[in-house]
Design an enzyme around this catalytic site. Sequence first.
Site, PDB file in Angstrom:
ATOM      1  N   GLY A 225       0.765  -1.243   0.000  1.00 57.60           N
ATOM      2  CA  GLY A 225       0.000   0.000   0.000  1.00 57.60           C
ATOM      3  C   GLY A 225       0.797   1.296   0.000  1.00 57.60           C
TER       4      GLY A 225
ATOM      5  N   ASP B 171       0.579   3.489   4.261  1.00 58.16           N
ATOM      6  CA  ASP B 171      -0.487   4.176   3.527  1.00 58.16           C
ATOM      7  C   ASP B 171      -1.629   4.621   4.431  1.00 58.16           C
ATOM      8  OD1 ASP B 171      -1.269   1.543   4.058  1.00 58.16           O
ATOM      9  OD2 ASP B 171      -2.054   1.149   2.058  1.00 58.16           O
TER      10      ASP B 171
ATOM     11  N   ASP C 285      -6.081   1.996  10.159  1.00 50.81           N
ATOM     12  CA  ASP C 285      -7.507   1.771  10.357  1.00 50.81           C
ATOM     13  C   ASP C 285      -7.664   1.258  11.799  1.00 50.81           C
ATOM     14  OD1 ASP C 285     -10.175   1.455   9.344  1.00 50.81           O
ATOM     15  OD2 ASP C 285      -9.808  -0.657   8.988  1.00 50.81           O
TER      16      ASP C 285
ATOM     17  N   GLY D 255      -5.397  -0.303  13.368  1.00 51.68           N
ATOM     18  CA  GLY D 255      -4.072  -0.139  13.957  1.00 51.68           C
ATOM     19  C   GLY D 255      -3.353  -1.477  14.145  1.00 51.68           C
TER      20      GLY D 255
ATOM     21  N   LEU E  21      -0.163  -2.021  11.623  1.00 54.11           N
ATOM     22  CA  LEU E  21       0.959  -1.138  11.937  1.00 54.11           C
ATOM     23  C   LEU E  21       1.558  -1.461  13.304  1.00 54.11           C
ATOM     24  CD1 LEU E  21       2.521   1.115  10.659  1.00 54.11           C
ATOM     25  CD2 LEU E  21       0.885   2.747  11.589  1.00 54.11           C
TER      26      LEU E  21
ATOM     27  N   ARG F 231      -4.751   0.552  -7.257  1.00 53.05           N
ATOM     28  CA  ARG F 231      -3.559   1.101  -6.596  1.00 53.05           C
ATOM     29  C   ARG F 231      -2.878   2.179  -7.433  1.00 53.05           C
ATOM     30  NH1 ARG F 231      -2.174  -2.052  -2.095  1.00 53.05           N
ATOM     31  NH2 ARG F 231      -2.523  -4.279  -2.293  1.00 53.05           N
TER      32      ARG F 231
HETATM   33  P1  IMP Z   1      -5.490  -1.945  10.095  1.00 52.12           P
HETATM   34  O1  IMP Z   1      -4.620  -3.109  10.484  1.00 52.12           O
HETATM   35  O2  IMP Z   1      -6.921  -2.187  10.433  1.00 52.12           O
HETATM   36  O3  IMP Z   1      -5.007  -0.619  10.638  1.00 52.12           O
HETATM   37  O4  IMP Z   1      -5.509  -1.900   8.531  1.00 52.12           O
HETATM   38  C1  IMP Z   1      -4.511  -1.374   7.813  1.00 52.12           C
HETATM   39  C2  IMP Z   1      -4.483  -1.951   6.433  1.00 52.12           C
HETATM   40  O5  IMP Z   1      -5.812  -2.249   5.955  1.00 52.12           O
HETATM   41  C3  IMP Z   1      -3.930  -0.930   5.490  1.00 52.12           C
HETATM   42  O6  IMP Z   1      -2.525  -1.021   5.395  1.00 52.12           O
HETATM   43  C4  IMP Z   1      -4.648  -1.253   4.209  1.00 52.12           C
HETATM   44  O7  IMP Z   1      -3.956  -2.260   3.526  1.00 52.12           O
HETATM   45  C5  IMP Z   1      -5.985  -1.789   4.649  1.00 52.12           C
HETATM   46  N1  IMP Z   1      -7.024  -0.749   4.639  1.00 52.12           N
HETATM   47  C6  IMP Z   1      -7.671  -0.205   5.687  1.00 52.12           C
HETATM   48  N2  IMP Z   1      -8.563   0.715   5.305  1.00 52.12           N
HETATM   49  C7  IMP Z   1      -8.467   0.784   3.959  1.00 52.12           C
HETATM   50  C8  IMP Z   1      -9.137   1.571   2.959  1.00 52.12           C
HETATM   51  O8  IMP Z   1     -10.001   2.425   3.211  1.00 52.12           O
HETATM   52  N3  IMP Z   1      -8.756   1.331   1.679  1.00 52.12           N
HETATM   53  C9  IMP Z   1      -7.803   0.430   1.331  1.00 52.12           C
HETATM   54  N4  IMP Z   1      -7.160  -0.317   2.235  1.00 52.12           N
HETATM   55  C10 IMP Z   1      -7.487  -0.146   3.533  1.00 52.12           C
HETATM   56 MG    MG Z   2      -0.853  -1.189   4.215  1.00 46.28          MG
END
Ligand code: IMP
Ligand code: MG
Length: 173
Positions: free
Chosen positions: A41, A96, A99, A101, A104, A161
């Site tokens: 991403g 990128d 969301d 977390g 990350l 992308r």
């Molecule tokens: P997290 O682990 O929930 O913070 O998700 C992070 C990952 O989910 C990001 O690195 C993206 O790959 C994917 N992601 C979360 N929200 C979106 C979105 O709105 N569009 C595209 N990818 C997303």
């Molecule tokens: Mg990502």
Amino acid sequence: MILGKPLLTTQQIQKKVEELANKISKDYSGKDLVVIGILKGAFMFFSDIVRAIKVPITIDFIMASSYVKTETSGEVKIYYDVREPLSDKDVLLVDDIIDSGITLNYVRESILTKNPKSLKICIFLDKKERRMVKVPLDYVGFEIPNEYVVGYGLDYDSKFRNLPYVSVFKKET
Ligand code: IMP
Ligand code: MG
């Protein structure tokens, strides 16, 4: 599946990238900085921001993701790990979007086991409302509402992308 109009235009993005890169260049002047992009991403944001950073840096990547399509599953896997030595380096992780977390946080903890001198995070988009795990963010591009977005590196089902801007993505009803 439909794409709405751009949420962030190429011009808005480039302006923000310059701002963040200027701040990073100031903060890391005289330091031994390793900038790590989280694939896939972050690839577009990463390549723009490293080109705008004005201090010497080393570049590396880590590839990580959680499993399912639009929903985060909570299971994170590292497919490709950093190869540069990080002990005693100042490390900046670039991603990128944050969301829940979970992704990350997982990558951050994995980097911390490599004993960097410091570790900071630069994130392009912050979907604050959705946070489940607290992750310290040092450089934030844009805070966005709780909507699924694509473009500028972000995908839906591995598509979109390559769009040079960020758009809201909606399923047709
Ligand atoms: P997290 O682990 O929930 O913070 O998700 C992070 C990952 O989910 C990001 O690195 C993206 O790959 C994917 N992601 C979360 N929200 C979106 C979105 O709105 N569009 C595209 N990818 C997303
Ligand atoms: Mg990502």
